[in-house]
Design an enzyme around this catalytic site. Structure first.
Site, PDB file in Angstrom:
ATOM      1  N   LYS A 165       7.028  -9.191  -9.253  1.00  0.00           N
ATOM      2  CA  LYS A 165       5.682  -9.396  -8.692  1.00  0.00           C
ATOM      3  C   LYS A 165       4.991  -8.045  -8.641  1.00  0.00           C
ATOM      4  O   LYS A 165       5.440  -7.119  -7.966  1.00  0.00           O
ATOM      5  CB  LYS A 165       5.734  -9.982  -7.276  1.00  0.00           C
ATOM      6  CG  LYS A 165       4.316 -10.325  -6.801  1.00  0.00           C
ATOM      7  CD  LYS A 165       4.202 -10.550  -5.316  1.00  0.00           C
ATOM      8  CE  LYS A 165       3.956  -9.319  -4.514  1.00  0.00           C
ATOM      9  NZ  LYS A 165       2.690  -8.616  -4.772  1.00  0.00           N
TER      10      LYS A 165
ATOM     11  N   GLU B 103      12.711   0.749  -1.248  1.00  0.00           N
ATOM     12  CA  GLU B 103      12.168   2.086  -1.534  1.00  0.00           C
ATOM     13  C   GLU B 103      10.872   2.191  -0.751  1.00  0.00           C
ATOM     14  O   GLU B 103       9.875   1.567  -1.116  1.00  0.00           O
ATOM     15  CB  GLU B 103      11.873   2.240  -3.036  1.00  0.00           C
ATOM     16  CG  GLU B 103      13.094   2.216  -3.931  1.00  0.00           C
ATOM     17  CD  GLU B 103      13.891   3.516  -3.897  1.00  0.00           C
ATOM     18  OE1 GLU B 103      13.509   4.451  -3.158  1.00  0.00           O
ATOM     19  OE2 GLU B 103      14.899   3.589  -4.598  1.00  0.00           O
TER      20      GLU B 103
ATOM     21  N   CYS C  41       5.148   8.633  -3.290  1.00  0.00           N
ATOM     22  CA  CYS C  41       5.918   8.410  -2.059  1.00  0.00           C
ATOM     23  C   CYS C  41       6.675   9.648  -1.592  1.00  0.00           C
ATOM     24  O   CYS C  41       6.831   9.869  -0.405  1.00  0.00           O
ATOM     25  CB  CYS C  41       6.885   7.250  -2.268  1.00  0.00           C
ATOM     26  SG  CYS C  41       7.814   7.411  -3.802  1.00  0.00           S
TER      27      CYS C  41
ATOM     28  N   GLU D 119       2.590   8.748   7.252  1.00  0.00           N
ATOM     29  CA  GLU D 119       2.328   8.868   5.819  1.00  0.00           C
ATOM     30  C   GLU D 119       0.841   8.576   5.566  1.00  0.00           C
ATOM     31  O   GLU D 119       0.358   7.490   5.892  1.00  0.00           O
ATOM     32  CB  GLU D 119       3.183   7.857   5.052  1.00  0.00           C
ATOM     33  CG  GLU D 119       2.979   7.935   3.569  1.00  0.00           C
ATOM     34  CD  GLU D 119       3.819   6.906   2.803  1.00  0.00           C
ATOM     35  OE1 GLU D 119       3.821   5.729   3.200  1.00  0.00           O
ATOM     36  OE2 GLU D 119       4.464   7.299   1.820  1.00  0.00           O
TER      37      GLU D 119
HETATM   38  P1  NAD Z   1       2.671  -2.425   0.701  1.00  0.00           P
HETATM   39  O1  NAD Z   1       3.873  -2.485   1.571  1.00  0.00           O
HETATM   40  O2  NAD Z   1       1.367  -2.772   1.274  1.00  0.00           O
HETATM   41  O3  NAD Z   1       2.866  -3.394  -0.566  1.00  0.00           O
HETATM   42  C1  NAD Z   1       3.950  -3.259  -1.445  1.00  0.00           C
HETATM   43  C2  NAD Z   1       4.254  -4.582  -2.090  1.00  0.00           C
HETATM   44  O4  NAD Z   1       4.752  -5.465  -1.097  1.00  0.00           O
HETATM   45  C3  NAD Z   1       3.028  -5.274  -2.692  1.00  0.00           C
HETATM   46  O5  NAD Z   1       3.402  -5.877  -3.904  1.00  0.00           O
HETATM   47  C4  NAD Z   1       2.669  -6.330  -1.647  1.00  0.00           C
HETATM   48  O6  NAD Z   1       2.011  -7.445  -2.188  1.00  0.00           O
HETATM   49  C5  NAD Z   1       4.052  -6.702  -1.132  1.00  0.00           C
HETATM   50  N1  NAD Z   1       4.101  -7.251   0.214  1.00  0.00           N
HETATM   51  C6  NAD Z   1       3.272  -7.039   1.262  1.00  0.00           C
HETATM   52  N2  NAD Z   1       3.689  -7.740   2.345  1.00  0.00           N
HETATM   53  C7  NAD Z   1       4.832  -8.382   1.978  1.00  0.00           C
HETATM   54  C8  NAD Z   1       5.731  -9.267   2.651  1.00  0.00           C
HETATM   55  N3  NAD Z   1       5.560  -9.610   3.922  1.00  0.00           N
HETATM   56  N4  NAD Z   1       6.804  -9.741   1.965  1.00  0.00           N
HETATM   57  C9  NAD Z   1       7.003  -9.392   0.674  1.00  0.00           C
HETATM   58  N5  NAD Z   1       6.158  -8.584  -0.021  1.00  0.00           N
HETATM   59  C10 NAD Z   1       5.090  -8.076   0.623  1.00  0.00           C
HETATM   60  O7  NAD Z   1       2.649  -0.959   0.075  1.00  0.00           O
HETATM   61  P2  NAD Z   1       1.610  -0.361  -0.969  1.00  0.00           P
HETATM   62  O8  NAD Z   1       0.347   0.002  -0.270  1.00  0.00           O
HETATM   63  O9  NAD Z   1       1.532  -1.221  -2.167  1.00  0.00           O
HETATM   64  O10 NAD Z   1       2.355   0.956  -1.441  1.00  0.00           O
HETATM   65  C11 NAD Z   1       2.326   2.142  -0.735  1.00  0.00           C
HETATM   66  C12 NAD Z   1       3.643   2.375  -0.056  1.00  0.00           C
HETATM   67  O11 NAD Z   1       4.703   2.303  -1.010  1.00  0.00           O
HETATM   68  C13 NAD Z   1       3.744   3.751   0.549  1.00  0.00           C
HETATM   69  O12 NAD Z   1       4.369   3.660   1.805  1.00  0.00           O
HETATM   70  C14 NAD Z   1       4.630   4.500  -0.430  1.00  0.00           C
HETATM   71  O13 NAD Z   1       5.303   5.604   0.102  1.00  0.00           O
HETATM   72  C15 NAD Z   1       5.555   3.431  -0.856  1.00  0.00           C
HETATM   73  N6  NAD Z   1       6.209   3.759  -2.125  1.00  0.00           N
HETATM   74  C16 NAD Z   1       7.540   4.041  -2.115  1.00  0.00           C
HETATM   75  C17 NAD Z   1       8.183   4.385  -3.293  1.00  0.00           C
HETATM   76  C18 NAD Z   1       9.653   4.686  -3.328  1.00  0.00           C
HETATM   77  O14 NAD Z   1      10.233   4.628  -4.405  1.00  0.00           O
HETATM   78  N7  NAD Z   1      10.280   4.998  -2.210  1.00  0.00           N
HETATM   79  C19 NAD Z   1       7.456   4.423  -4.494  1.00  0.00           C
HETATM   80  C20 NAD Z   1       6.102   4.123  -4.462  1.00  0.00           C
HETATM   81  C21 NAD Z   1       5.483   3.791  -3.264  1.00  0.00           C
END
Ligand code: NAD
Length: 484
Positions: free
Chosen positions: A175, A250, A284, A383
Site C-alpha cells: 500500500k 520503521e 527519517c 520530529e
Molecule cells: P504516517 O504514519 O502518517 O503514514 C505512513 C503510512 O501509514 C501511510 O501509508 C498511511 O496511509 C498509513 N497509515 C496511517 N494510519 C494507519 C493505520 N492506523 N493503520 C495502518 N496504516 C496507517 O507517516 P508519513 O507522514 O507517511 O511518514 C512520515 C513518517 O515516516 C515520519 O515519522 C518518518 O520519520 C517516518 N519514516 C521512517 C522511515 C524509516 O525507515 N524508519 C523511513 C521514512 C519515513
C-alpha cells in the site's frame, strides 16, 4: 504526461470498487495533478490478499535462479524507466528530479542485491548423537506479506520490503502512501514485463483506513510498516487484535550529529547542511539535533548559517535538474513544519535563518537554524520532518553522549572527529540503530537499517532484512525406529 491511477491486483490494473479517490496536488504550485487516484476498498484488499494467497505455493516452489532472473529484470526496468518514475514522484511530493532519480537507482541496486539471495537461503542440520535424533532446521517463507509505505522515499521503502520478500518466496501487497501513490502505481506494467506471475506482487493505494485493513487482515502473515510512531503503534495493536501477524516497524527519528573540536569543519558543515537538507529534511534519520563542542561552535555556527542561506538559493522548481531542494510534500506537511516554527518563535527561540518562503503558492520552507533551544522545547524533542536543525553546544564527550541519547527515538546518529578511538567509543555508546562517522549516515543494500528505542522494531536491508520474511522450522527424526 498520462499516468496510471488504478490498483494492480492479480497481474491486472483494476478500478477501485469503493468509488473513493485520492487527490494529489503538485506542492510546487498547488496545481491539481489528479483527483482520480483509485483508493482500495475492503473488497479490493480481500481480492489482493486472495490473489497473493493463490500465487504463493507456486512462487515459493519456483527455482531460486528463476525468481532471481525475474527480480533482476525488474531492476533493469526500474533503471530503464527512471525518468518516468522520477517525474511522477516529483510531481506528487515535490522531490527534486535529480534526487528522485537517485532514489530509483538505489532501489534497483537493492533489488539486485536481494536477487542474489534467491535460492541461497540454507538451513542447518545436526547428525544424531546419543539421543538418536537427526535434527534439521529449515527456513521457510511466511506466505502473504504486506507493506505500508510513507511518502518520503516510496521506491526505497518499497524495495526494502518487496525485494527480500521475493527472494525468500513470499507474495506481497504494497500500500503506497496517500501522498505519493503515482510512482509505484506504474509498477504493474513493469512487474508483468519482468515476468512476475499474477498475484505475486499487488500494489494498492489508499489512506490510513486501507493500511488498517491490511494490519487487521487475518490472512496476512506479516506487515512491514514505515511511517510515524503513532500509526506504527496502531499497526502493532491491529496485529495483536487480529492474527498476531509478524510486524516490523520503521518509524521516526530525532537524530543527533555530534561535532567535536577536532572535526574537519568543512566536512561537518557540508554534511549538516547539504546532506541534511536533501529531500528538504524529510528523511527519517536526518540529523536534526546538531550538538557542537564549545571550541569549534562559533566557527561552525557562522559556517552553517552561510551554508543554509546558500542552500535557500538552490531551492526551487523540483522538475528542473539544477534544483537541489524542493517544496515540502504537501500543504499538511507545510502546516506541520510551520506550526513548529511559529510555536518556537512565540516561545522566544532564536532563529538564525529560515522560515516560510514568501510570495509563491508552493509549500516551500527555507532551511532554518534554531540556536540553543531548551532540551524540553518541542522543536528539539519532536520530529519536525522538514529543513530545520537545532544547534546546542557541549563541553565534553560525556555531555555530548548524554545530550545525544536524551530522546525517545534511536534511528540514526552521526559524529565528526579526527580521533578514531573516540569515534568508535562514542559510536558504541550512542543509542541508535545507525551511526555515520565523519559523514551523515547513508544507507547501503549490504547493511541493516532500523531503529533502537521507539524508532522501530526489526530491520530492513542487508541479510537482516531477509530474515524478516522467513520462519524457522525444526524437524527431528528418530533414527532408532526399526533399528535391530
Ligand atoms: P504516517 O504514519 O502518517 O503514514 C505512513 C503510512 O501509514 C501511510 O501509508 C498511511 O496511509 C498509513 N497509515 C496511517 N494510519 C494507519 C493505520 N492506523 N493503520 C495502518 N496504516 C496507517 O507517516 P508519513 O507522514 O507517511 O511518514 C512520515 C513518517 O515516516 C515520519 O515519522 C518518518 O520519520 C517516518 N519514516 C521512517 C522511515 C524509516 O525507515 N524508519 C523511513 C521514512 C519515513
Amino acid at each position: 504526461m498520462s499516468f496510471e491511477t488504478r490498483l494492480f491486483i492479480n497481474g491486472e490494473y483494476v478500478e477501485s470498487s469503493s468509488g473513493e479517490y485520492l487527490t494529489i496536488r503538485n506542492p510546487t504550485d498547488d496545481t491539481l495533478v489528479s483527483d482520480k487516484i483509485h483508493a482500495a476498498s475492503e473488497v479490493d484488499v480481500d481480492n489482493a490478499v486472495a490473489a497473493a494467497k493463490a500465487a504463493f505455493p507456486k512462487w515459493r516452489d519456483t527455482a531460486g535462479h528463476k525468481r532471481a532472473a525475474i527480480m533482476l529484470k525488474f531492476a533493469d526496468l526500474l533503471e530503464k524507466n527512471v525518468d518516468m518514475l522520477a517525474s511522477l514522484e516529483s510531481r506528487a511530493m515535490g522531490q527534486p528530479i535529480s534526487l528522485a532519480k537517485r532514489m530509483i537507482l538505489g532501489p534497483a541496486a537493492l533489488w539486485r542485491y536481494y536477487a542474489g539471495y534467491a535460492g541461497k537461503v540454507s538451513g542447518e542440520s545436526f547428525p544424531p548423537d546419543e539421543d538418536g535424533t537427526y535434527k534439521i532446521v529449515q527456513y521457510e517463507p511466511l506466505g502473504v506479506c504486506a507493506g505500508i509505505s510513507a511518502w518520503n522515499g516510496t521506491h526505497v521503502l518499497s524495495a526494502w520490503k518487496i525485494a527480500p520478500a521475493m527472494a525468500t518466496g513470499n507474495t506481497f501487497i504494497l500500500k503506497s502512501s496517500e501522498k505519493s501513490p503515482l510512482g509505484v502505481a506504474a509498477y504493474g506494467n513493469l512487474l508483468n514485463e519482468a515476468g512476475f506471475p499474477p498475484g505475486v506482487v499487488n500494489i494498492i493505494a489508499g489512506g490510513g483506513k486501507v493500511g488498517a485493513l491490511l494490519a487487521y487482515h487475518m490472512q496476512i502473515a506479516k506487515i512491514a510498516f514505515t511511517g510515524s510512531a503513532a500509526a506504527g503503534r496502531k499497526v502493532m495493536e491491529a496485529a495483536a487484535k487480529s492474527n498476531l501477524k509478524h510486524v516490523s516497524l520503521e518509524l521516526g527519528g530525532k537524530s543527533p550529529a555530534l561535532i567535536f573540536d577536532d572535526a574537519d569543519l568543512e566536512n561537518a558543515v557540508e554534511h549538516s547542511s547539504t546532506s541534511f537538507l536533501r529531500n528538504s529534511g524529510q528523511i527519517c534519520f536526518a540529523a536534526s539535533r546538531v550538538l557542537v563542542q564549545e571550541g569549534i561552535a562559533p566557527k561552525f555556527i557562522e559556517a552553517i548559517k552561510t551554508a543554509f542561506e546558500k542552500a535557500a538559493d538552490k531551492m526551487g522548481d523540483p522538475s528542473l535538474e539544477t534544483t537541489a531542494f524542493g517544496p515540502l510534500a504537501d500543504q499538511a506537511q507545510f502546516e506541520r513544519v510551520m506550526g513548529f516554527l511559529n510555536d518556537g518563535k512565540a516561545a522566544g527561540l532564536q532563529y538564525l535563518t529560515g522560515g516560510a518562503r514568501k510570495g509563491d503558492k508552493g509549500t516551500f520552507v527555507l532551511p532554518t537554524v534554531i540556536l540553543n533551544p531548551d532540551v524540553k522545547a518541542k522543536v528539539y524533542t519532536d520530529e519536525i520532518f522538514g529543513p530545520v536543525i537545532s544547534i546546542k553546544t557541549f563541553k565534553d564527550e560525556a555531555e555530548a553522549i548524554e545530550l545525544a541519547n536524551n530522546t525517545t527515538y534511536g534511528l540514526g546518529a552521526s559524529l565528526y572527529t579526527a580521533d578514531v578511538a573516540r569515534a568508535l567509543r562514542v559510536a558504541s555508546k550512542l543509542e541508535a540503530g545507525t551511526v555515520g562517522i565523519n559523514s551523515a549516515f547513508a544507507t547501503s543494500p549490504q547493511t541493516p537499517f532500523g531503529g533502537h528505542k521507539q524508532s522501530g522494531i526489526g530491520r530492513e536491508s542487508g541479510p537482516e532484512g531477509l530474515k524478516e520474511y522467513l520462519q524457522p522450522k525444526t524437524i527431528h527424526i528418530n533414527m532408532n525406529v526399526g533399528k535391530k
